[in-house]
Design a protein around this motif. Sequence first.
Motif, mmCIF file in Angstrom:
data_model
loop_
_atom_site.group_PDB
_atom_site.id
_atom_site.type_symbol
_atom_site.label_atom_id
_atom_site.label_comp_id
_atom_site.label_asym_id
_atom_site.label_seq_id
_atom_site.Cartn_x
_atom_site.Cartn_y
_atom_site.Cartn_z
ATOM 1 N N LEU A 97 0.829 -1.203 0.000
ATOM 2 C CA LEU A 97 0.000 0.000 0.000
ATOM 3 C C LEU A 97 0.869 1.262 0.000
ATOM 4 C CD1 LEU A 97 -2.820 -1.038 2.510
ATOM 5 C CD2 LEU A 97 -2.930 -1.010 0.012
ATOM 6 N N ALA A 98 1.952 1.218 0.758
ATOM 7 C CA ALA A 98 2.845 2.376 0.838
ATOM 8 C C ALA A 98 3.526 2.663 -0.495
ATOM 9 C CB ALA A 98 3.888 2.154 1.924
ATOM 10 N N GLN A 99 3.606 1.665 -1.362
ATOM 11 C CA GLN A 99 4.240 1.820 -2.664
ATOM 12 C C GLN A 99 3.230 2.082 -3.788
ATOM 13 O OE1 GLN A 99 6.322 -1.908 -2.882
ATOM 14 N NE2 GLN A 99 7.678 -1.388 -1.175
ATOM 15 N N SER A 100 1.957 2.216 -3.434
ATOM 16 C CA SER A 100 0.897 2.343 -4.440
ATOM 17 C C SER A 100 0.395 3.772 -4.580
ATOM 18 C CB SER A 100 -0.277 1.421 -4.082
ATOM 19 O OG SER A 100 0.134 0.066 -4.075
ATOM 20 N N HIS A 101 -0.168 4.044 -5.755
ATOM 21 C CA HIS A 101 -0.691 5.368 -6.094
ATOM 22 C C HIS A 101 -2.174 5.235 -6.440
ATOM 23 C CE1 HIS A 101 -0.619 8.963 -9.173
ATOM 24 N NE2 HIS A 101 -1.391 9.202 -8.125
ATOM 25 N N VAL A 102 -3.020 5.896 -5.673
ATOM 26 C CA VAL A 102 -4.468 5.872 -5.906
ATOM 27 C C VAL A 102 -4.941 7.259 -6.311
ATOM 28 C CG1 VAL A 102 -6.739 5.491 -4.869
ATOM 29 C CG2 VAL A 102 -4.828 3.973 -4.278
ATOM 30 N N MET A 103 -5.761 7.309 -7.344
ATOM 31 C CA MET A 103 -6.387 8.554 -7.789
ATOM 32 C C MET A 103 -7.858 8.539 -7.385
ATOM 33 S SD MET A 103 -6.845 9.985 -11.712
ATOM 34 C CE MET A 103 -5.159 10.569 -11.868
ATOM 35 N N VAL A 104 -8.309 9.603 -6.749
ATOM 36 C CA VAL A 104 -9.724 9.743 -6.377
ATOM 37 C C VAL A 104 -10.292 10.916 -7.170
ATOM 38 C CG1 VAL A 104 -11.387 10.081 -4.522
ATOM 39 C CG2 VAL A 104 -9.239 8.859 -4.058
ATOM 40 N N VAL A 105 -11.278 10.620 -8.002
ATOM 41 C CA VAL A 105 -11.851 11.636 -8.885
ATOM 42 C C VAL A 105 -13.245 11.996 -8.392
ATOM 43 C CG1 VAL A 105 -12.243 12.292 -11.276
ATOM 44 C CG2 VAL A 105 -10.623 10.462 -10.755
ATOM 45 N N GLY A 106 -13.391 13.217 -7.895
ATOM 46 C CA GLY A 106 -14.644 13.661 -7.308
ATOM 47 C C GLY A 106 -14.587 13.555 -5.802
ATOM 48 N N LEU A 107 -14.776 14.674 -5.105
ATOM 49 C CA LEU A 107 -14.662 14.708 -3.646
ATOM 50 C C LEU A 107 -15.967 15.130 -2.987
ATOM 51 C CD1 LEU A 107 -11.118 16.338 -3.429
ATOM 52 C CD2 LEU A 107 -11.696 13.916 -3.059
ATOM 53 N N GLY A 108 -17.062 14.613 -3.531
ATOM 54 C CA GLY A 108 -18.372 14.854 -2.940
ATOM 55 C C GLY A 108 -18.637 13.865 -1.814
ATOM 56 N N GLY A 109 -19.896 13.457 -1.665
ATOM 57 C CA GLY A 109 -20.261 12.585 -0.566
ATOM 58 C C GLY A 109 -19.547 11.250 -0.584
ATOM 59 N N VAL A 110 -19.385 10.651 -1.765
ATOM 60 C CA VAL A 110 -18.703 9.368 -1.888
ATOM 61 C C VAL A 110 -17.188 9.554 -1.897
ATOM 62 C CG1 VAL A 110 -18.354 7.338 -3.333
ATOM 63 C CG2 VAL A 110 -20.642 8.332 -3.123
ATOM 64 N N GLY A 111 -16.700 10.407 -2.780
ATOM 65 C CA GLY A 111 -15.266 10.548 -2.985
ATOM 66 C C GLY A 111 -14.507 11.096 -1.798
ATOM 67 N N SER A 112 -15.121 12.004 -1.044
ATOM 68 C CA SER A 112 -14.408 12.580 0.105
ATOM 69 C C SER A 112 -14.145 11.522 1.169
ATOM 70 C CB SER A 112 -15.196 13.757 0.697
ATOM 71 O OG SER A 112 -16.487 13.364 1.133
ATOM 72 N N PHE A 113 -15.143 10.697 1.453
ATOM 73 C CA PHE A 113 -14.941 9.635 2.437
ATOM 74 C C PHE A 113 -13.995 8.572 1.898
ATOM 75 C CE2 PHE A 113 -18.702 11.561 4.318
ATOM 76 C CZ PHE A 113 -18.429 11.458 5.671
ATOM 77 N N ALA A 114 -14.114 8.247 0.615
ATOM 78 C CA ALA A 114 -13.206 7.271 0.017
ATOM 79 C C ALA A 114 -11.765 7.748 0.134
ATOM 80 C CB ALA A 114 -13.572 7.033 -1.447
ATOM 81 N N ALA A 115 -11.528 9.016 -0.146
ATOM 82 C CA ALA A 115 -10.174 9.568 -0.066
ATOM 83 C C ALA A 115 -9.623 9.466 1.354
ATOM 84 C CB ALA A 115 -10.166 11.021 -0.530
ATOM 85 N N GLU A 116 -10.458 9.762 2.338
ATOM 86 C CA GLU A 116 -10.003 9.663 3.729
ATOM 87 C C GLU A 116 -9.662 8.225 4.099
ATOM 88 O OE1 GLU A 116 -11.063 10.840 8.284
ATOM 89 O OE2 GLU A 116 -11.027 12.226 6.610
ATOM 90 N N PHE A 117 -10.516 7.279 3.707
ATOM 91 C CA PHE A 117 -10.254 5.880 4.048
ATOM 92 C C PHE A 117 -8.990 5.378 3.351
ATOM 93 C CE2 PHE A 117 -15.088 5.735 4.565
ATOM 94 C CZ PHE A 117 -15.009 5.964 5.929
ATOM 95 N N ILE A 118 -8.762 5.817 2.136
ATOM 96 C CA ILE A 118 -7.540 5.450 1.425
ATOM 97 C C ILE A 118 -6.321 6.027 2.157
ATOM 98 C CG2 ILE A 118 -6.223 5.836 -0.699
ATOM 99 C CD1 ILE A 118 -8.344 3.717 -1.052
ATOM 100 N N ALA A 119 -6.411 7.284 2.568
ATOM 101 C CA ALA A 119 -5.305 7.916 3.295
ATOM 102 C C ALA A 119 -5.012 7.177 4.594
ATOM 103 C CB ALA A 119 -5.630 9.378 3.580
ATOM 104 N N ARG A 120 -6.048 6.786 5.303
ATOM 105 C CA ARG A 120 -5.864 6.107 6.591
ATOM 106 C C ARG A 120 -5.364 4.670 6.431
ATOM 107 N NH1 ARG A 120 -7.624 9.103 10.899
ATOM 108 N NH2 ARG A 120 -9.068 10.813 10.419
ATOM 109 N N SER A 121 -5.388 4.138 5.210
ATOM 110 C CA SER A 121 -4.868 2.788 4.967
ATOM 111 C C SER A 121 -3.345 2.771 4.870
ATOM 112 C CB SER A 121 -5.453 2.212 3.675
ATOM 113 O OG SER A 121 -4.820 2.793 2.535
ATOM 114 N N GLY A 122 -2.741 3.967 4.736
ATOM 115 C CA GLY A 122 -1.291 4.049 4.598
ATOM 116 C C GLY A 122 -0.816 4.084 3.159
ATOM 117 N N ILE A 123 -1.711 4.429 2.242
ATOM 118 C CA ILE A 123 -1.306 4.519 0.834
ATOM 119 C C ILE A 123 -0.175 5.538 0.712
ATOM 120 C CG2 ILE A 123 -2.663 6.411 -0.177
ATOM 121 C CD1 ILE A 123 -2.767 2.847 -1.462
ATOM 122 N N GLY A 124 0.795 5.251 -0.171
ATOM 123 C CA GLY A 124 1.967 6.116 -0.248
ATOM 124 C C GLY A 124 1.809 7.332 -1.119
ATOM 125 N N LYS A 125 0.928 7.230 -2.128
ATOM 126 C CA LYS A 125 0.784 8.322 -3.081
ATOM 127 C C LYS A 125 -0.677 8.443 -3.483
ATOM 128 C CE LYS A 125 2.770 9.974 -7.477
ATOM 129 N NZ LYS A 125 3.736 9.645 -8.564
#
Length: 242
Positions: A23-51
Amino acid sequence: MTTDFSWLSRTELLIGRTSLEKLAQSHVMVVGLGGVGSFAAEFIARSGIGKMTIIDGDVVDPTNRNRQLPALATNHGESKAEIMAERIKAINPEIELTVIKDFVLPEKVLEHLSIQPDYIIDAIDSITPKITFLKSAFELKVPIVSSMGAGAKLDPTRLQVVDISETYNCPFAQQVKKQLKKRFSIKNGIKVVFSPEQPIKESLMLTDGKNFKKSAYGTISYLPAVFGAVVASVVIRDLMKV
């Protein structure tokens, strides 16, 4: 630079150091930061994603406060992308974060994809930009999970992860499927999160048509967040398998 995994000790207990390092070596793109995307982005960040790359050109509106993570009574008119960027960096100061404060226009999709993420979360809520993004990711074989409609629904226990061809009782998914087939001859092969719950049709309203969006359904506080959790889980679980 050595990655600090100490704050992820509870995650490591569950998934192990090898998966944590993936996960620390992976890059995730989140497109759209509304009701779904904002929470998805936070959960991805809290997983330890590196980029991470986050994309959204919108600002906070009072009507966002019922369901969107960045929306508060104190920040109307502020950039959602900037608010989420500050929050993500506060969660993990080591994350390599790219912030794109643009609406997703069809003509910009290939430019966004040139960043070459390992996985994409599509939380776009407008049909034309969404199908353009899905089509381009599909053709370039970039892993993507797409959120279908979180409006007009109430039951979070009904969510499913399926191929887009298997969706039903979702007006948004129906339109996405129709346009993908009609314009790009794509009938399947795209992973989506959807709810088969019968939509509450009386909650539909027409909008001003800005940013390719002509209508919207009523929403409840928790359901977009659950959509965000499910799409984030798809990404995290898939990346750990690589």
